[in-house]
Structures are given as C-alpha cells and as structure tokens.
Design a protein around this motif. Structure first.
Motif, PDB file in Angstrom:
ATOM      1  N   LEU A  43       9.278   0.430  24.949  1.00 13.60           N
ATOM      2  CA  LEU A  43       9.825   1.261  23.872  1.00 13.60           C
ATOM      3  C   LEU A  43       9.155   2.637  23.731  1.00 13.60           C
ATOM      4  O   LEU A  43       9.862   3.639  23.541  1.00 13.60           O
ATOM      5  CB  LEU A  43       9.785   0.487  22.550  1.00 13.60           C
ATOM      6  N   PRO A  44       7.794   2.730  23.826  1.00 14.14           N
ATOM      7  CA  PRO A  44       7.201   4.064  23.676  1.00 14.14           C
ATOM      8  C   PRO A  44       7.707   5.063  24.725  1.00 14.14           C
ATOM      9  O   PRO A  44       8.044   6.200  24.378  1.00 14.14           O
ATOM     10  CB  PRO A  44       5.693   3.804  23.840  1.00 14.14           C
ATOM     11  N   LEU A  45       7.801   4.632  25.974  1.00 13.76           N
ATOM     12  CA  LEU A  45       8.269   5.563  27.007  1.00 13.76           C
ATOM     13  C   LEU A  45       9.751   5.875  26.816  1.00 13.76           C
ATOM     14  O   LEU A  45      10.181   7.033  26.935  1.00 13.76           O
ATOM     15  CB  LEU A  45       8.015   4.961  28.402  1.00 13.76           C
ATOM     16  N   PHE A  46      10.528   4.848  26.485  1.00 17.56           N
ATOM     17  CA  PHE A  46      11.958   5.039  26.212  1.00 17.56           C
ATOM     18  C   PHE A  46      12.141   6.073  25.093  1.00 17.56           C
ATOM     19  O   PHE A  46      12.919   7.018  25.205  1.00 17.56           O
ATOM     20  CB  PHE A  46      12.555   3.684  25.809  1.00 17.56           C
ATOM     21  N   SER A  47      11.392   5.890  24.010  1.00 17.35           N
ATOM     22  CA  SER A  47      11.509   6.799  22.855  1.00 17.35           C
ATOM     23  C   SER A  47      11.069   8.207  23.236  1.00 17.35           C
ATOM     24  O   SER A  47      11.696   9.201  22.841  1.00 17.35           O
ATOM     25  CB  SER A  47      10.655   6.298  21.687  1.00 17.35           C
ATOM     26  N   GLN A  48       9.971   8.285  23.994  1.00 16.37           N
ATOM     27  CA  GLN A  48       9.467   9.602  24.391  1.00 16.37           C
ATOM     28  C   GLN A  48      10.490  10.348  25.248  1.00 16.37           C
ATOM     29  O   GLN A  48      10.722  11.542  25.059  1.00 16.37           O
ATOM     30  CB  GLN A  48       8.146   9.441  25.168  1.00 16.37           C
ATOM     31  N   TRP A  49      11.137   9.631  26.151  1.00 16.24           N
ATOM     32  CA  TRP A  49      12.122  10.290  27.019  1.00 16.24           C
ATOM     33  C   TRP A  49      13.349  10.725  26.212  1.00 16.24           C
ATOM     34  O   TRP A  49      13.942  11.776  26.485  1.00 16.24           O
ATOM     35  CB  TRP A  49      12.514   9.364  28.178  1.00 16.24           C
ATOM     36  N   LEU A  50      13.718   9.948  25.197  1.00 21.28           N
ATOM     37  CA  LEU A  50      14.830  10.376  24.325  1.00 21.28           C
ATOM     38  C   LEU A  50      14.454  11.647  23.564  1.00 21.28           C
ATOM     39  O   LEU A  50      15.255  12.578  23.447  1.00 21.28           O
ATOM     40  CB  LEU A  50      15.153   9.269  23.317  1.00 21.28           C
ATOM     41  N   VAL A  51      13.219  11.662  23.054  1.00 19.07           N
ATOM     42  CA  VAL A  51      12.748  12.847  22.330  1.00 19.07           C
ATOM     43  C   VAL A  51      12.723  14.042  23.277  1.00 19.07           C
ATOM     44  O   VAL A  51      13.201  15.133  22.949  1.00 19.07           O
ATOM     45  CB  VAL A  51      11.335  12.596  21.736  1.00 19.07           C
ATOM     46  N   ASP A  52      12.182  13.836  24.475  1.00 20.55           N
ATOM     47  CA  ASP A  52      12.112  14.937  25.455  1.00 20.55           C
ATOM     48  C   ASP A  52      13.511  15.489  25.736  1.00 20.55           C
ATOM     49  O   ASP A  52      13.709  16.705  25.813  1.00 20.55           O
ATOM     50  CB  ASP A  52      11.481  14.464  26.766  1.00 20.55           C
ATOM     51  N   ALA A  53      14.479  14.573  25.895  1.00 22.42           N
ATOM     52  CA  ALA A  53      15.853  15.019  26.198  1.00 22.42           C
ATOM     53  C   ALA A  53      16.430  15.800  25.022  1.00 22.42           C
ATOM     54  O   ALA A  53      17.137  16.799  25.204  1.00 22.42           O
ATOM     55  CB  ALA A  53      16.732  13.820  26.540  1.00 22.42           C
ATOM     56  N   SER A  54      16.115  15.366  23.800  1.00 26.20           N
ATOM     57  CA  SER A  54      16.706  16.048  22.645  1.00 26.20           C
ATOM     58  C   SER A  54      16.015  17.380  22.369  1.00 26.20           C
ATOM     59  O   SER A  54      16.613  18.276  21.783  1.00 26.20           O
ATOM     60  CB  SER A  54      16.677  15.147  21.413  1.00 26.20           C
ATOM     61  N   GLU A  55      14.779  17.519  22.814  1.00 24.54           N
ATOM     62  CA  GLU A  55      14.041  18.769  22.539  1.00 24.54           C
ATOM     63  C   GLU A  55      14.090  19.755  23.695  1.00 24.54           C
ATOM     64  O   GLU A  55      13.699  20.912  23.547  1.00 24.54           O
ATOM     65  CB  GLU A  55      12.571  18.441  22.218  1.00 24.54           C
ATOM     66  N   TYR A  56      14.549  19.299  24.854  1.00 23.46           N
ATOM     67  CA  TYR A  56      14.475  20.135  26.055  1.00 23.46           C
ATOM     68  C   TYR A  56      15.321  21.412  25.916  1.00 23.46           C
ATOM     69  O   TYR A  56      16.476  21.353  25.501  1.00 23.46           O
ATOM     70  CB  TYR A  56      14.946  19.329  27.271  1.00 23.46           C
ATOM     71  N   VAL A  57      14.708  22.514  26.253  1.00 24.70           N
ATOM     72  CA  VAL A  57      15.428  23.793  26.296  1.00 24.70           C
ATOM     73  C   VAL A  57      15.211  24.384  27.687  1.00 24.70           C
ATOM     74  O   VAL A  57      14.070  24.609  28.103  1.00 24.70           O
ATOM     75  CB  VAL A  57      14.896  24.779  25.224  1.00 24.70           C
ATOM     76  N   ALA A  58      16.290  24.618  28.412  1.00 23.89           N
ATOM     77  CA  ALA A  58      16.187  25.179  29.764  1.00 23.89           C
ATOM     78  C   ALA A  58      15.789  26.650  29.688  1.00 23.89           C
ATOM     79  O   ALA A  58      15.837  27.260  28.619  1.00 23.89           O
ATOM     80  CB  ALA A  58      17.530  25.028  30.478  1.00 23.89           C
ATOM     81  N   SER A  59      15.424  27.211  30.828  1.00 21.23           N
ATOM     82  CA  SER A  59      14.939  28.603  30.833  1.00 21.23           C
ATOM     83  C   SER A  59      16.021  29.569  30.348  1.00 21.23           C
ATOM     84  O   SER A  59      15.725  30.633  29.810  1.00 21.23           O
ATOM     85  CB  SER A  59      14.442  28.997  32.226  1.00 21.23           C
TER      86      SER A  59
END
Ligand SMILES: Cc1cc2nc3c(=O)[nH]c(=O)nc-3n(C[C@H](O)[C@H](O)[C@H](O)COP(=O)(O)O)c2cc1C
Length: 238
Positions: A43-59
């Motif tokens: 769950l921690p890695l799953f949650s972290q990857w969801l957060v990363d995807a929602s926060e990701y901003v491309a260049s």
C-alpha cells in the motif's frame, strides 16, 4: 482508395526508448525500484505512485489526465474478456475501490466471475501497477459516502443512464437526464440509485513496473495473503 488516418502511422517503428531524450527513463525515479520499497507492504508504494502521478508536471507544464484511471479487466460467463477504464476512488489495506452501475456489462461479468484485473498505465512516468484479485461490493454506507462527493449533475447522470444498454439516440439520453432533474427537483440530496455503487478489488497480486533502459525494466510482483499482507515478493523478468 479510402485512406485511413492510420495509413500515415508507421506502427512497427513507433517506439520511444526509456532513457533517451523524448521520455526519460523515469522522470520521478532516480534509482531502481527494489524490494526494500515493499518492506511495509504494497500500500505505501501504491499510494506514493498515485500521489506522484497526480502531482507530476512535465517540463512543458502538462499534467497526467485522470491519474487515478485504471483499466479494469473482467471475464464473462464464456471466458471472453473485456476491458474498460474506471476511476480508482479509494485504496486501503483491504484493496482498491471503484464505482459503477451494478447492472452494467462489467457488473454482470463480476456476478458470474468475481475475479478482475486493474492496470494503472502511467506511461509518462514510466510506471505501471497491475492488480489482480477477487472483487466484492462495498457497503451501502461506503457507497453513500462517495456518492455525496459527486456533483449533482453526475448524480443525475447516474440515474439517467442504463449503463451498457443500447439507446436509439443521444436525444433520448438527454431526455432521460431532464426527467431525472425534474424528478429530484425538490430534493436537496439526490439519493443513491439502487443499481449503483462501489466494488472493492481485494488484491491477490500487485505488480509494480518501472521502465528502464534497453527494455530491462524492473518488475516486482507481490503475492498477498488473506489479510492483505505480502507473503512473497518475486522479481519478474521484463
Ligand atoms: C477516464 C475514464 C474514466 C471512467 N471512469 C468510470 C468509472 O469510474 N465508472 C464507470 O462505471 N465507468 C467509467 N468510465 C466509463 C467506462 O470506461 C465504461 O465505458 C463504462 O463503465 C461501461 O463499461 P461496461 O459496459 O463494460 O460495463 C470511464 C471512462 C473513462 C475514459
């Protein structure tokens, strides 16, 4: 001769190498995914990857559209599979939740075959998570809790649509929405339709995939016991 848009696509040569200019090997990963990331469960890695995807901003400022979208696979009573996108609306130790129409095609598949897969394809991040498991309806209370967060228009839309059923025209669909708007006109809180609610996937396996150079990607597959704890982590060849 009729020309199709795909005539101008050279699909056999369409590829982007991880680690090269167009897509970095993983814009949010400096190191290799390893077993230590799963020390506290999936769950921690799953949650972290969801957060990363929602926060990701491309260049170029672009974001990932629908970072919680997952491709849900079901199988009908003849063993014929089907996939479609749904939104993950909850995740905890018990599993991964989505909401839908309980009379839809996917729900009919689930009623005869309660095993599904769900894939989160975060291509821009060179990441993917693949969940497989048994699926169960969530409680009415849990459905209600989520339902209340939905905009009124989406609530009325859920009432209006007999999801997966044929309809003769868009006008008929819009007419159904108008009828629902009139039906609930005097009601502050639109009730949950009796044919609508959540499903929870209780994962039996969760695989984390991280894109790497030369197609030598990292894949870590967790097998989970009944309580949702990891019983085995296997590194799988790419
Ligand atoms: C980005 C995206 C998100 C979607 N989210 C949902 C969802 O959360 N629930 C849902 O029932 N359908 C959702 N849909 C529509 C489904 O993909 C599908 O068309 C619908 O559920 C009917 O599927 P079925 O006929 O296989 O049951 C979504 C579609 C897209 C493209």
């Amino acid at each position: 001769m009729v020309r199709y848009p795909s005539d101008s696509l050279d699909l056999p040569h369409m590829r982007v190498s991880y680690g090269e200019k167009l897509v970095s090997s993983s814009p949010v990963d400096s190191g290799d995914l390893d077993e230590a990331s799963l020390a506290d469960g999936w769950l921690p890695l799953f949650s972290q990857w969801l957060v990363d995807a929602s926060e990701y901003v491309a260049s170029d400022g672009g974001r990932i559209a629908e970072p919680n979208a997952m491709v849900l696979g079901t199988v009908d009573d003849e063993g014929f599979p089907a996939t479609r996108t749904v939104l993950c609306k909850g995740a905890d130790e018990r599993g991964v939740v989505f909401f839908t129409n309980y009379e839809s095609t996917k729900a009919q598949h689930i009623s005869v075959n309660p095993f599904v897969s769900a894939t989160f394809p975060w291509i821009a991040l060179a990441r993917q998570i693949h969940v497989r498991g048994r699926v169960e309806k969530v409680s009415d209370e849990e459905t209600l809790e989520y339902w209340r967060t939905r905009p009124r228009g989406s609530q009325l839309g859920a009432w209006a649509s007999h999801q997966s059923e044929p309809i003769e025209s868009r006008e008929l669909l819009l007419g159904a929405l108008d009828r629902m708007a009139a039906r609930f006109h005097d009601v502050d809180e639109v009730p949950v339709p009796p044919f609508w609610g959540g499903f929870r996937i209780h994962p039996k396996s969760v695989e984390f995939w991280q894109g790497r150079r030369n197609r030598l990607h990292n894949r870590l597959r967790c097998e989970l016991g009944d309580g949702g704890c990891i019983v085995r982590v296997t590194r799988v060849q790419p």
